[in-house]
Design a protein around this motif. Sequence first.
Motif, PDB file in Angstrom:
ATOM      1  N   UNK A  35      12.635  -2.860  -4.427  1.00  0.00           N
ATOM      2  CA  UNK A  35      12.913  -4.200  -4.927  1.00  0.00           C
ATOM      3  C   UNK A  35      13.690  -5.019  -3.901  1.00  0.00           C
ATOM      4  N   UNK A  36      14.614  -4.366  -3.200  1.00  0.00           N
ATOM      5  CA  UNK A  36      15.374  -5.057  -2.168  1.00  0.00           C
ATOM      6  C   UNK A  36      14.470  -5.532  -1.038  1.00  0.00           C
ATOM      7  N   UNK A  37      13.562  -4.669  -0.611  1.00  0.00           N
ATOM      8  CA  UNK A  37      12.665  -5.058   0.470  1.00  0.00           C
ATOM      9  C   UNK A  37      11.685  -6.134   0.010  1.00  0.00           C
ATOM     10  N   UNK A  38      11.218  -6.035  -1.227  1.00  0.00           N
ATOM     11  CA  UNK A  38      10.344  -7.065  -1.769  1.00  0.00           C
ATOM     12  C   UNK A  38      11.043  -8.420  -1.749  1.00  0.00           C
ATOM     13  N   UNK A  63       5.013  -4.241 -10.926  1.00  0.00           N
ATOM     14  CA  UNK A  63       5.920  -3.414 -11.711  1.00  0.00           C
ATOM     15  C   UNK A  63       6.218  -2.075 -11.066  1.00  0.00           C
ATOM     16  N   UNK A  64       5.414  -1.701 -10.062  1.00  0.00           N
ATOM     17  CA  UNK A  64       5.629  -0.433  -9.362  1.00  0.00           C
ATOM     18  C   UNK A  64       6.579  -0.565  -8.171  1.00  0.00           C
ATOM     19  N   UNK A  65       7.099  -1.759  -7.932  1.00  0.00           N
ATOM     20  CA  UNK A  65       8.272  -1.888  -7.055  1.00  0.00           C
ATOM     21  C   UNK A  65       9.448  -1.471  -7.926  1.00  0.00           C
ATOM     22  N   UNK A  66       9.562  -0.156  -8.149  1.00  0.00           N
ATOM     23  CA  UNK A  66      10.365   0.330  -9.269  1.00  0.00           C
ATOM     24  C   UNK A  66      11.629   1.081  -8.893  1.00  0.00           C
ATOM     25  N   UNK A  67      12.139   0.860  -7.691  1.00  0.00           N
ATOM     26  CA  UNK A  67      13.462   1.401  -7.384  1.00  0.00           C
ATOM     27  C   UNK A  67      14.228   0.379  -6.548  1.00  0.00           C
ATOM     28  N   UNK A  89       0.843  -1.205   0.000  1.00  0.00           N
ATOM     29  CA  UNK A  89       0.000   0.000   0.000  1.00  0.00           C
ATOM     30  C   UNK A  89       0.875   1.251   0.000  1.00  0.00           C
ATOM     31  N   UNK A  90       1.870   1.282   0.876  1.00  0.00           N
ATOM     32  CA  UNK A  90       2.759   2.442   0.977  1.00  0.00           C
ATOM     33  C   UNK A  90       3.519   2.692  -0.317  1.00  0.00           C
ATOM     34  N   UNK A  91       3.807   1.615  -1.054  1.00  0.00           N
ATOM     35  CA  UNK A  91       4.580   1.728  -2.295  1.00  0.00           C
ATOM     36  C   UNK A  91       3.706   2.065  -3.499  1.00  0.00           C
ATOM     37  N   UNK A  92       2.385   2.106  -3.307  1.00  0.00           N
ATOM     38  CA  UNK A  92       1.477   2.382  -4.415  1.00  0.00           C
ATOM     39  C   UNK A  92       1.275   1.187  -5.322  1.00  0.00           C
ATOM     40  N   UNK A  93       1.747   0.030  -4.893  1.00  0.00           N
ATOM     41  CA  UNK A  93       1.623  -1.192  -5.683  1.00  0.00           C
ATOM     42  C   UNK A  93       0.229  -1.783  -5.539  1.00  0.00           C
ATOM     43  N   UNK A  94      -0.326  -1.666  -4.355  1.00  0.00           N
ATOM     44  CA  UNK A  94      -1.675  -2.147  -4.081  1.00  0.00           C
ATOM     45  C   UNK A  94      -2.599  -0.941  -4.044  1.00  0.00           C
TER      46      UNK A  94
END
Length: 234
Positions: free
Chosen positions: A56-59, A48-52, A23-28
């Motif tokens: 991506x590291x936290x994901x 695709x919005x895990x975009x930096x 949610x915080x990342x705007x992905x959801x």
Amino acid sequence: MVTGQASSAEMQALAQEFVQFAVDSGVLRFGQFKTKAGRMSPYFFNAGLFDDGAKLSRLAQFYAKALLASGIEFDMIFGPAYKGIPLGAAVAIELARLGKNVPFAYNRKEAKDHGEGGSLVGAPLKGRVLIVDDVMSAGTAARESIALIKAAGATPHAIAIALDRQEMATEKQDDGSVKDVSHSAVQYVQGSLGMAVCCIAQLSDLLAYLSTQSGNELGQHLPRVQAYRDRYGV
């Protein structure tokens, strides 16, 4: 860190942390979104919005924690084109950082006709292969990956995804129409293909998260998401 066979409480806590992160990342996101199945969904998950680098590291940390907690054994990682390529690579890096270093491979959508040629890149596919992707809707991408892995002489053993939508899959009919079926893509992979599935979070986790947000704007989406699950859920 969650390791080994984690308790349900630990897995639920990990899932809630992941939903908050998404949610915080705007992905959801919440609203009205048309799915591949033609349904109007009140939420949308766009990995695709895990975009930096930081996201991506936290994901990858979430994937690695869920995988280690699941107890699923595997010999290498396969990232299906296209979203699965950075996901698989990032998860391989995080697992190596945690002491589990495994080979990684991915595929091209179109076979290369020069250089090394072929459609597969990276380590040779062998042993028990873990497929890393974002979500499974109809299971089409999973079946394509499974066929590639089998053709290479390896064993498609498990799939790791970020979110299990827990909704009925669809099947295309001879007349071109689409029909709902009684199982989800995840259930099909588990039951019909005999593969293990590891997911960081499920739709039920999203509903649990929204139920804690009654005092803010996010809470207003709970009835619509619940109604969607009541209609299409498995």
